[in-house]
Design a protein around this motif. Structure first.
Motif, PDB file in Angstrom:
ATOM      1  N   GLY A  63       0.870  -1.301   0.010  1.00 17.17           N
ATOM      2  CA  GLY A  63      -0.114  -0.099   0.066  1.00 17.17           C
ATOM      3  C   GLY A  63       0.851   1.273   0.033  1.00 17.17           C
ATOM      4  O   GLY A  63       0.404   2.239  -0.623  1.00 17.17           O
ATOM      5  N   ALA A  64       1.968   1.284   0.721  1.00 18.92           N
ATOM      6  CA  ALA A  64       2.827   2.448   0.842  1.00 18.92           C
ATOM      7  C   ALA A  64       3.334   3.081  -0.608  1.00 18.92           C
ATOM      8  O   ALA A  64       3.682   4.199  -0.831  1.00 18.92           O
ATOM      9  N   ALA A  65       3.311   2.064  -1.502  1.00 16.78           N
ATOM     10  CA  ALA A  65       3.891   2.293  -3.220  1.00 16.78           C
ATOM     11  C   ALA A  65       3.130   3.539  -3.417  1.00 16.78           C
ATOM     12  O   ALA A  65       3.573   4.222  -4.184  1.00 16.78           O
ATOM     13  N   PHE A  66       1.646   3.387  -3.119  1.00 21.33           N
ATOM     14  CA  PHE A  66       0.822   4.562  -3.854  1.00 21.33           C
ATOM     15  C   PHE A  66       1.050   6.121  -3.564  1.00 21.33           C
ATOM     16  O   PHE A  66       0.359   6.785  -3.845  1.00 21.33           O
ATOM     17  N   SER A  67       1.810   6.008  -2.278  1.00 21.88           N
ATOM     18  CA  SER A  67       2.181   7.530  -2.059  1.00 21.88           C
ATOM     19  C   SER A  67       2.919   8.217  -2.957  1.00 21.88           C
ATOM     20  O   SER A  67       2.899   9.758  -2.921  1.00 21.88           O
ATOM     21  N   LEU A 161       8.694  10.879 -13.564  1.00 20.69           N
ATOM     22  CA  LEU A 161       7.802   9.827 -12.478  1.00 20.69           C
ATOM     23  C   LEU A 161       6.752   9.195 -12.847  1.00 20.69           C
ATOM     24  O   LEU A 161       6.374   8.077 -12.470  1.00 20.69           O
ATOM     25  N   TYR A 162       5.847  10.053 -13.501  1.00 21.04           N
ATOM     26  CA  TYR A 162       4.410   9.529 -14.210  1.00 21.04           C
ATOM     27  C   TYR A 162       4.587   8.388 -14.914  1.00 21.04           C
ATOM     28  O   TYR A 162       4.090   7.213 -14.807  1.00 21.04           O
ATOM     29  N   LEU A 163       5.398   8.431 -15.785  1.00 21.66           N
ATOM     30  CA  LEU A 163       5.917   7.351 -16.738  1.00 21.66           C
ATOM     31  C   LEU A 163       6.167   5.956 -16.080  1.00 21.66           C
ATOM     32  O   LEU A 163       5.955   4.876 -16.329  1.00 21.66           O
ATOM     33  N   ALA A 221      11.356   5.762 -10.245  1.00 21.31           N
ATOM     34  CA  ALA A 221       9.597   5.324 -10.003  1.00 21.31           C
ATOM     35  C   ALA A 221       9.512   3.847 -10.417  1.00 21.31           C
ATOM     36  O   ALA A 221       8.860   3.410  -9.515  1.00 21.31           O
ATOM     37  N   ILE A 222      10.155   3.397 -11.323  1.00 18.41           N
ATOM     38  CA  ILE A 222      10.067   2.061 -11.535  1.00 18.41           C
ATOM     39  C   ILE A 222      10.472   1.200 -10.432  1.00 18.41           C
ATOM     40  O   ILE A 222      10.112   0.179  -9.940  1.00 18.41           O
ATOM     41  N   GLY A 223      11.837   1.763  -9.965  1.00 15.53           N
ATOM     42  CA  GLY A 223      12.539   1.076  -8.916  1.00 15.53           C
ATOM     43  C   GLY A 223      11.679   1.114  -7.593  1.00 15.53           C
ATOM     44  O   GLY A 223      11.544   0.148  -6.872  1.00 15.53           O
ATOM     45  N   TRP A 224      10.987   2.260  -7.637  1.00 13.61           N
ATOM     46  CA  TRP A 224      10.357   2.476  -6.239  1.00 13.61           C
ATOM     47  C   TRP A 224       8.945   1.383  -6.405  1.00 13.61           C
ATOM     48  O   TRP A 224       8.569   0.645  -5.296  1.00 13.61           O
TER      49      TRP A 224
END
Length: 276
Positions: A63-67, A161-163, A221-224
């Motif tokens: 869930g934290a990923a969606f931050s 980040l968006y992509l 962002a992909i890594g996140w």
């Protein structure tokens, strides 16, 4: 008859583009508020019967990923303000992808609404179109260097980040739709499918790094997203050491490859002789 307008001459379409971006941003922000339940909507993790919950599939991030969406939305607001600056009105960069950014924000809102309505199959189509639009945006801004570090942060950083995040989210979305439809994997184990998808993400991540000369925001962002998939698979109903380790390794490969490509690209630029 040849035109005497310079590339910096403003036109009516520039104003329309700025307005379109602004209106799309408002729709996007309102959609995001619906997605987190501010206006009475069901939070995304609970909508569509919980199909996108953190324990719904092996490819669902914790869930934290969606931050990360908070950062992306703040970036899109900053981008919207940025494109209103006088110097940006007739900017070749903004003309190249401004309309597409507006379209991406409308698609973002459409995705949220499709999930709210429980239309998982439709949400897959929407997020695939969103990914395609953001990829075109990436190719266009990558071919036109930012004029300043501030532009690089607000424009390139936000869109990167968006992509990057959507590249991960599309995998989770497709997995959720297939799971809800009762897909049995053609007899192959879910872990094997998860590993296969993660390897595809690795190829996509490295490919974007090569094409963008090491765009750090995309890789971050992909890594996140992959890191939180790894975390999510360390426990809960969908615990899977194989998926967790693979996601962590792929995240590291993408980030390290991007850094290496970025360093090599900058060294090449430094080696180019400067003319008077």
């Amino acid at each position: 008859m040849t035109s005497h307008l310079s590339p910096r001459t403003t036109t009516g379409s520039d104003l329309y583009r700025q307005l379109a971006v602004t209106m799309s941003m408002i729709v996007c922000v309102v959609g995001s508020m619906i997605g987190v339940g501010v206006f009475g909507g069901t939070p995304i993790a609970e909508a569509a019967g919980g199909a996108l919950g953190s324990d719904a599939t092996l490819l669902a991030p914790a869930g934290a990923a969606f931050s990360i969406w908070s950062v992306v939305y703040l970036g899109l607001v900053a981008y919207t303000v940025w494109q209103w600056l006088p110097a940006q009105k007739a900017s070749p960069r903004q003309r190249a992808f401004g309309w597409l950014v507006a379209a991406s924000m409308l698609l973002n809102a459409a995705w949220i609404l499709s999930i709210q309505a429980g239309w998982l199959n439709a949400s897959v189509l929407v997020i695939l179109v969103l990914l395609a639009v953001l990829t075109v945006v990436f190719l266009r801004y990558s071919s036109r260097p930012a004029a300043s570090w501030l532009e690089a942060a607000i424009v390139d950083g936000t869109l990167g980040l968006y992509l990057g995040w959507v590249s991960v989210a599309v995998c989770a979305n497709i997995a959720a739709a297939l799971s809800a439809a009762g897909f049995d994997g053609f007899g192959l184990s879910p872990e094997l499918w998860a590993v296969g998808v993660l390897l595809v993400v690795a190829l996509v991540g490295v490919g974007l790094a090569v094409k963008g000369n090491g765009r750090l925001a995309v890789a971050a962002a992909i890594g996140w997203g992959l890191t939180w998939i790894a975390v999510g698979r360390t426990g809960g109903q969908m615990e899977s050491a194989t998926t967790s380790i693979t996601a962590a390794v792929v995240a590291a490969v993408i980030v390290l490859a991007t850094i290496a490509i970025r360093v090599r690209s900058e060294r090449r630029l430094e080696a180019v002789p400067r003319t008077a």
